[in-house]
Design a protein around this motif. Structure first.
Motif, PDB file in Angstrom:
ATOM      1  N   MET A   1      71.228   3.499 -21.483  1.00  0.00           N
ATOM      2  CA  MET A   1      71.297   4.264 -20.245  1.00  0.00           C
ATOM      3  C   MET A   1      72.230   3.541 -19.287  1.00  0.00           C
ATOM      4  O   MET A   1      72.223   2.310 -19.229  1.00  0.00           O
ATOM      5  CB  MET A   1      69.890   4.341 -19.657  1.00  0.00           C
ATOM      6  CG  MET A   1      69.830   5.114 -18.380  1.00  0.00           C
ATOM      7  SD  MET A   1      68.685   6.465 -18.488  1.00  0.00           S
ATOM      8  CE  MET A   1      67.176   5.598 -18.236  1.00  0.00           C
ATOM      9  N   CYS A   2      73.006   4.311 -18.529  1.00  0.00           N
ATOM     10  CA  CYS A   2      73.878   3.706 -17.527  1.00  0.00           C
ATOM     11  C   CYS A   2      73.536   4.293 -16.189  1.00  0.00           C
ATOM     12  O   CYS A   2      73.413   5.510 -16.044  1.00  0.00           O
ATOM     13  CB  CYS A   2      75.338   4.075 -17.789  1.00  0.00           C
ATOM     14  SG  CYS A   2      75.954   3.311 -19.232  1.00  0.00           S
ATOM     15  N   LYS A   3      73.399   3.437 -15.206  1.00  0.00           N
ATOM     16  CA  LYS A   3      73.046   3.937 -13.895  1.00  0.00           C
ATOM     17  C   LYS A   3      73.918   3.242 -12.897  1.00  0.00           C
ATOM     18  O   LYS A   3      74.010   2.007 -12.897  1.00  0.00           O
ATOM     19  CB  LYS A   3      71.585   3.575 -13.648  1.00  0.00           C
ATOM     20  CG  LYS A   3      70.985   4.266 -12.473  1.00  0.00           C
ATOM     21  CD  LYS A   3      69.494   3.998 -12.450  1.00  0.00           C
ATOM     22  CE  LYS A   3      69.026   4.099 -11.022  1.00  0.00           C
ATOM     23  NZ  LYS A   3      67.922   4.919 -10.796  1.00  0.00           N
ATOM     24  N   GLY A   4      74.572   4.007 -12.033  1.00  0.00           N
ATOM     25  CA  GLY A   4      75.444   3.329 -11.085  1.00  0.00           C
ATOM     26  C   GLY A   4      76.153   4.289 -10.168  1.00  0.00           C
ATOM     27  O   GLY A   4      75.679   5.387  -9.883  1.00  0.00           O
ATOM     28  N   LEU A   5      77.321   3.811  -9.700  1.00  0.00           N
ATOM     29  CA  LEU A   5      78.070   4.558  -8.700  1.00  0.00           C
ATOM     30  C   LEU A   5      79.452   4.893  -9.200  1.00  0.00           C
ATOM     31  O   LEU A   5      80.013   4.174 -10.029  1.00  0.00           O
ATOM     32  CB  LEU A   5      78.237   3.687  -7.444  1.00  0.00           C
ATOM     33  CG  LEU A   5      76.940   3.141  -6.873  1.00  0.00           C
ATOM     34  CD1 LEU A   5      77.223   1.901  -6.066  1.00  0.00           C
ATOM     35  CD2 LEU A   5      76.288   4.174  -5.994  1.00  0.00           C
ATOM     36  N   MET A   6      79.992   5.959  -8.641  1.00  0.00           N
ATOM     37  CA  MET A   6      81.311   6.380  -9.052  1.00  0.00           C
ATOM     38  C   MET A   6      82.194   6.561  -7.835  1.00  0.00           C
ATOM     39  O   MET A   6      81.773   7.143  -6.842  1.00  0.00           O
ATOM     40  CB  MET A   6      81.190   7.701  -9.781  1.00  0.00           C
ATOM     41  CG  MET A   6      82.508   8.313 -10.074  1.00  0.00           C
ATOM     42  SD  MET A   6      82.267   9.828 -10.933  1.00  0.00           S
ATOM     43  CE  MET A   6      83.077  10.938  -9.852  1.00  0.00           C
ATOM     44  N   PHE A   7      83.427   6.064  -7.928  1.00  0.00           N
ATOM     45  CA  PHE A   7      84.406   6.263  -6.868  1.00  0.00           C
ATOM     46  C   PHE A   7      85.645   6.899  -7.473  1.00  0.00           C
ATOM     47  O   PHE A   7      85.918   6.755  -8.655  1.00  0.00           O
ATOM     48  CB  PHE A   7      84.806   4.909  -6.258  1.00  0.00           C
ATOM     49  CG  PHE A   7      83.669   4.149  -5.673  1.00  0.00           C
ATOM     50  CD1 PHE A   7      82.921   3.292  -6.467  1.00  0.00           C
ATOM     51  CD2 PHE A   7      83.338   4.269  -4.335  1.00  0.00           C
ATOM     52  CE1 PHE A   7      81.858   2.575  -5.944  1.00  0.00           C
ATOM     53  CE2 PHE A   7      82.281   3.557  -3.797  1.00  0.00           C
ATOM     54  CZ  PHE A   7      81.538   2.708  -4.599  1.00  0.00           C
TER      55      PHE A   7
ATOM     56  N   MET B   1      92.393   8.191 -10.457  1.00  0.00           N
ATOM     57  CA  MET B   1      91.634   7.081 -11.029  1.00  0.00           C
ATOM     58  C   MET B   1      90.163   7.242 -10.782  1.00  0.00           C
ATOM     59  O   MET B   1      89.745   7.704  -9.738  1.00  0.00           O
ATOM     60  CB  MET B   1      92.064   5.779 -10.376  1.00  0.00           C
ATOM     61  CG  MET B   1      93.145   5.090 -11.121  1.00  0.00           C
ATOM     62  SD  MET B   1      93.368   3.473 -10.455  1.00  0.00           S
ATOM     63  CE  MET B   1      93.928   3.867  -8.852  1.00  0.00           C
ATOM     64  N   LYS B   2      89.405   6.765 -11.717  1.00  0.00           N
ATOM     65  CA  LYS B   2      87.966   6.832 -11.581  1.00  0.00           C
ATOM     66  C   LYS B   2      87.456   5.410 -11.669  1.00  0.00           C
ATOM     67  O   LYS B   2      87.831   4.672 -12.577  1.00  0.00           O
ATOM     68  CB  LYS B   2      87.450   7.674 -12.742  1.00  0.00           C
ATOM     69  CG  LYS B   2      85.987   7.887 -12.780  1.00  0.00           C
ATOM     70  CD  LYS B   2      85.640   8.757 -13.961  1.00  0.00           C
ATOM     71  CE  LYS B   2      85.867   8.032 -15.254  1.00  0.00           C
ATOM     72  NZ  LYS B   2      85.852   8.923 -16.409  1.00  0.00           N
ATOM     73  N   ILE B   3      86.644   5.012 -10.700  1.00  0.00           N
ATOM     74  CA  ILE B   3      86.115   3.651 -10.721  1.00  0.00           C
ATOM     75  C   ILE B   3      84.602   3.744 -10.861  1.00  0.00           C
ATOM     76  O   ILE B   3      83.941   4.440 -10.100  1.00  0.00           O
ATOM     77  CB  ILE B   3      86.461   2.912  -9.409  1.00  0.00           C
ATOM     78  CG1 ILE B   3      87.971   2.922  -9.189  1.00  0.00           C
ATOM     79  CG2 ILE B   3      85.938   1.485  -9.461  1.00  0.00           C
ATOM     80  CD1 ILE B   3      88.367   3.689  -7.965  1.00  0.00           C
TER      81      ILE B   3
END
Lengths: 213, 255
Positions: B181-187, B192-194
């Motif tokens: 599972m991956c949990k986090g933030l996206m910018f 570009m995708k960070i």
């Protein structure tokens, strides 16, 4: 505009003494006389891949059918046959880019190549009629007529009316009972995957034929 | 990055998806199909003709990628910096939570096929779990190139699909290797995708534990083949994050 509705599919036998294209011409005249107008072309095509023999336990085989329908241009349908279930996967068009990656694992048989139904799309009020000429690697196999009634999604509620409408230009070739695939689902909501499943059934029938009826 | 086990190492090889991310990617594609197809119908051409016109070069199939990691304790400083650098972060930062399963088919004549099936786990208001998007992802062999190539290049095909994909693939003969599972933030910054996310593993069913004490940072762009100039943009952005996180081309063979 969301085009949903109920579709039914049937083969139309060639008229005595006429070729495929000539029969289609007769149908075209009949339906345009009723007031339908041509609204473009449609294509429903199917490519088939077979699993490599050593892939599954017990040497069982799976057949992967990949279908496209111009009515749903952003989708690709994949139907798997051979197992206990027959799941239908609906994916976006990049699925076509994924297929070459599994070329060794699921190969396409030289004999069972692409089969398609292609022809005119007619609109008449709430009905959409597609008269398709079915060809497999260039040779003509038969005629498939698809009739969609856009205003209803439950087959049991509109079958009678669709049947009457079909009789008006297809004559007595229309069976009065629902196609077998829909019989068990007549009270459920109809969806585009049901249309595609019916196309696959018909394509498989055409593939088994050796000569155009 | 040294103590990660096999599955984590493999997981670093691919980025996870989020509702917005898949929408961002597929929005570009759909606009080629969806918007243009509907306009053309009204003009008399048919969806068939749209499909025939579309040529392979227009499809974004190559991913240009840089990866790094940051300790949990320093994550907030990085997020702060990213909020300043990225587009549009006045409101809430976009979060995502994905469950990814790795399935393989084969081997047949020495060839195997690995697919990553991703399911968005964060349920937005107004949507229930059965509506969340599923994607199937194929990732090709990464090409590192020489020093002059700023990023890792790899083939990436993301296919959106119906939720019955797991049943479909297992009927086809795919077997699940592992899941995470991956949990986090996206910018986002331009194309570009960070991503800044934490990887979780389940030793027992539904018991998700973090894999390490750090977050993975990924910088990527999906572009058609041959558009190497975008790699320069990726590298320039990575320079701006330099003291906080070192983003580099990961040599997967050395892991």
């Amino acid at each position: 505009m969301i085009i949903m509705g109920f579709s039914t599919l049937q083969t139309f036998p060639l008229i005595e003494g006429l070729t495929g294209p000539q029969t289609l011409d007769v149908l075209h005249k009949r339906i345009t006389a009723l007031g339908a107008r041509v609204s473009g072309q449609f294509v429903v095509d199917c490519e088939t891949y077979f699993s490599a023999p050593s892939l599954l336990p017990g040497n069982s085989q799976r057949v992967l059918n990949v279908l496209h329908n111009t009515e749903e241009p952003a989708s690709v349908f994949a139907i798997l046959e051979g197992g206990a279930k027959q799941p239908v996967l609906v994916a976006d068009t990049l699925l076509d880019a994924l297929l070459p990656k599994m070329a060794v694992l699921y190969t396409s048989n030289k004999k069972q190549t692409r089969i398609e139904s292609k022809g005119n799309r007619y609109e008449m009020g709430d009905f959409v009629v597609k008269l398709g000429s079915v060809t497999m690697s260039g040779s003509f196999k038969g005629i498939l007529v698809e009739v969609c009634y856009l205003a209803c999604v439950v087959p049991a509620l509109c079958w009678e009316m669709v049947w009457e409408f079909m009789q008006s230009f297809l004559g007595s070739t229309v069976p009065s009972t629902l196609p077998p695939y829909i019989q068990s689902r007549q009270n459920a909501t109809f969806s585009p995957t049901d249309t595609i499943q019916m196309y696959l059934e018909k394509f498989n029938e055409f593939r088994k034929q050796t000569v155009a009826r | 990055m040294e103590d990660l086990d096999d599955s984590a190492k493999a997981s670093l090889g691919h980025s996870s998806g989020a509702l917005a991310r898949s929408a961002l990617r597929s929005a570009t594609r759909r606009n080629k199909h969806g918007a243009s197809a509907s306009v053309l119908i009204y003009n008399g051409a048919t969806p068939l003709e749209v499909r025939l016109e579309e040529d392979e070069e227009d499809i974004d199939l190559t991913e240009y990628l840089l990866q790094g990691s940051v300790l949990d304790s320093s994550k907030d400083v990085l997020i702060h910096r990213l909020r300043g650098l990225a587009d549009n972060v006045d409101e809430q930062v976009e979060t995502f939570q994905d469950r990814e399963r790795v399935l393989t088919l084969g081997p047949v004549s020495g060839q195997t096929l690995t697919l990553y099936v991703r399911q968005a786990m964060d349920v937005r208001p107004g949507m229930d779990q059965s509506d969340t998007p599923w994607t199937m992802r194929y990732i090709g062999q990464p090409e590192l190139g020489d020093k002059s190539r700023p990023t890792v290049l790899r083939n990436s095909i993301d296919v959106g699909c119906t939720p019955n994909v797991l049943e479909f693939l297992s009927e086809m003969g795919f077997k699940q290797d592992y899941e995470f599972m991956c949990k986090g933030l996206m910018f986002r910054k331009g194309r570009m995708k960070i991503l800044v996310y934490k990887v979780y593993k389940n030793k027992t069913a539904d018991n998700w534990e973090p894999l390490s004490m750090s977050h993975v940072v990924e910088l990527s762009v999906l572009a058609p083949q041959g558009h190497d100039a975008v790699a320069e943009d990726v590298r320039n952005f990575a320079e701006q994050l330099k003291p906080l996180v070192q983003l580099e081309k990961t040599d997967y063979r050395r892991l």
